[in-house]
Design a protein around this motif. Sequence first.
Motif, short mmCIF file in Angstrom:
data_model
loop_
_atom_site.label_atom_id
_atom_site.label_comp_id
_atom_site.label_asym_id
_atom_site.label_seq_id
_atom_site.Cartn_x
_atom_site.Cartn_y
_atom_site.Cartn_z
N PRO A 413 43.23 10.36 7.02
CA PRO A 413 42.46 9.79 5.91
C PRO A 413 42.92 8.38 5.54
O PRO A 413 42.10 7.52 5.19
N ALA A 414 44.22 8.13 5.60
CA ALA A 414 44.75 6.80 5.26
C ALA A 414 44.31 5.76 6.29
O ALA A 414 44.04 4.60 5.94
N LEU A 415 44.23 6.15 7.56
CA LEU A 415 43.79 5.22 8.59
C LEU A 415 42.30 4.94 8.48
O LEU A 415 41.84 3.83 8.71
N MET A 416 41.54 5.94 8.11
CA MET A 416 40.08 5.78 8.00
C MET A 416 39.69 4.90 6.82
O MET A 416 38.72 4.14 6.89
N THR A 417 40.47 4.99 5.74
CA THR A 417 40.11 4.26 4.52
C THR A 417 40.91 2.99 4.32
O THR A 417 40.52 2.13 3.54
N GLY A 418 42.07 2.89 5.01
CA GLY A 418 42.94 1.75 4.79
C GLY A 418 43.69 1.81 3.48
O GLY A 418 44.23 0.80 3.01
N LYS A 419 43.75 2.99 2.88
CA LYS A 419 44.37 3.14 1.56
C LYS A 419 45.45 4.22 1.57
O LYS A 419 45.46 5.10 2.43
N ASP A 420 46.34 4.14 0.59
CA ASP A 420 47.31 5.19 0.23
C ASP A 420 48.20 5.61 1.41
O ASP A 420 48.30 6.79 1.74
N ALA A 421 48.87 4.64 2.01
CA ALA A 421 49.83 4.96 3.07
C ALA A 421 50.96 5.81 2.52
O ALA A 421 51.46 6.72 3.19
N ALA A 422 51.39 5.53 1.28
CA ALA A 422 52.49 6.29 0.69
C ALA A 422 52.10 7.75 0.52
O ALA A 422 52.91 8.66 0.77
N GLY A 423 50.88 8.00 0.10
CA GLY A 423 50.42 9.38 -0.05
C GLY A 423 50.37 10.11 1.28
O GLY A 423 50.68 11.31 1.37
N ALA A 424 50.01 9.39 2.35
CA ALA A 424 49.97 9.99 3.68
C ALA A 424 51.36 10.37 4.15
O ALA A 424 51.56 11.44 4.75
N VAL A 425 52.35 9.52 3.87
CA VAL A 425 53.73 9.83 4.25
C VAL A 425 54.23 11.04 3.47
O VAL A 425 54.90 11.92 4.03
#
Length: 450
Positions: A413-425
């Motif tokens: 989801p973070a790669l698709m949207t470009g957002k919330d890398a911290a949430g993905a980790v």
Amino acid sequence: MAGRSPTMLSRRGLLTGAAAIGGTAALSGGLSACGTAAVANPDTLQFWTLLSGGDGGTMADMLAKVTGSGAAYDVKTTTLVWGEPYYTKLAMAATGGRPPDVAIMHASRVPGYAPGGLLDTWDIDRLAELGVSEDTFPEEIWKKGMMGEELFAVALDAHPTVMMFNTDICDKAGVLESDGKLRATTLPEEFVDLLGQLGGQTKGGHPLSYGYLGDGAQMFRLFYTFYTQHGAAMTFPEGGEAEIDDAIAIESLELMQRLLDGKLAAQRSDYASAIAEFATGRSAMLLTGVWELRTMVETGMSFDMSAIPTLYGTPSTFADSHAFVLPHQNEPDERRRDLTYQFVADLLKGSYDWATAGHIPAYLPVTESPDYAKLTPQSHYAEVAQQVSYEPEAWFTGSGSNFQSEFGAAVQPALMTGKDAAGAVDAFRARVNRLLKTTNPVDPDGTWKP
């Protein structure tokens, strides 16, 4: 002297454990598809592989060479479906008393199989007598086959993620040096600038092709390359919690997001689409595995290959290895074991041919030979074998494992949207911690600790 092995599991326990490791592995048919050890001819070795397609054809050619030159052995090859079906059947054969003499296993899967006694160890002195020793392999590749002081796997190759580039497009963009090599980039900004320079030369495509949708393995390969280029590692202690450097993980994921901005690379692309974009000349670069070498050769396009640039200071690239293992035998026949050692040594010494599949032979006398130096583009990325980084060790990691799917589910989801890398980790860490609370199904007593 035969390799030692921990106490074996019961057949019932193994069937349950193998299914748990595989998640979706099909167990129907029991051992009927596994084959049986040779009896009539004790000089015929049983060899199991998961190599198919072009890799399978190359291996068949190598086998013909080693068995057709007066060898004291013959080889019967059984090729099974790549992935969990293969690993499940290999485990079942070992515990069921009908294992092959030798088999191919991804080095990253060994930590999940050796603890339960499914693999015998290699006798290091016995190998050395045949010219196979620690000093004939890159350090990290040899170490990957070790667990403690014991050797469980002997690598045939390294197959890393690399960068392919269209030399015609790169030449027109002015990013090739006089020797034909790609201009060096040592910082993320430099790499982004280089891609921007290439953008004006692509027609209807992107400077960079990278496919990841629905492919956790693809996502983890690039992420872990950037992560380990920081000089960092991840550890997954059994029964503990994942040790991940959040700042480095976030920075690595954010670089991937930056590349997937829709201009440098398509924001949403799967693996096949990325391959097709590069193969048809609509992009200048492709991040993929060495196994796609044949694909690009067949297109007739002008291309070269190199390591993924070191953008964070430490040369490192995600990789795995095809490795030879000895499935456990209760009472191994010493003559057959001797022949098995000779067979593996012969294949390693003849692994120049394996480079035609794109893989980097692990046996240094091959890759350091004058003939290999003339082999292009293979010799242009041979250095990667000295900077490989394997997946963090745990019973649930490794090629084709559920771990890669878990990573993909957390970060896609973070790669698709470009957002919330911290949430993905954070999501990734939570998934790993859940797995760490689960006992290795083929090592219920915890007899081995990484």
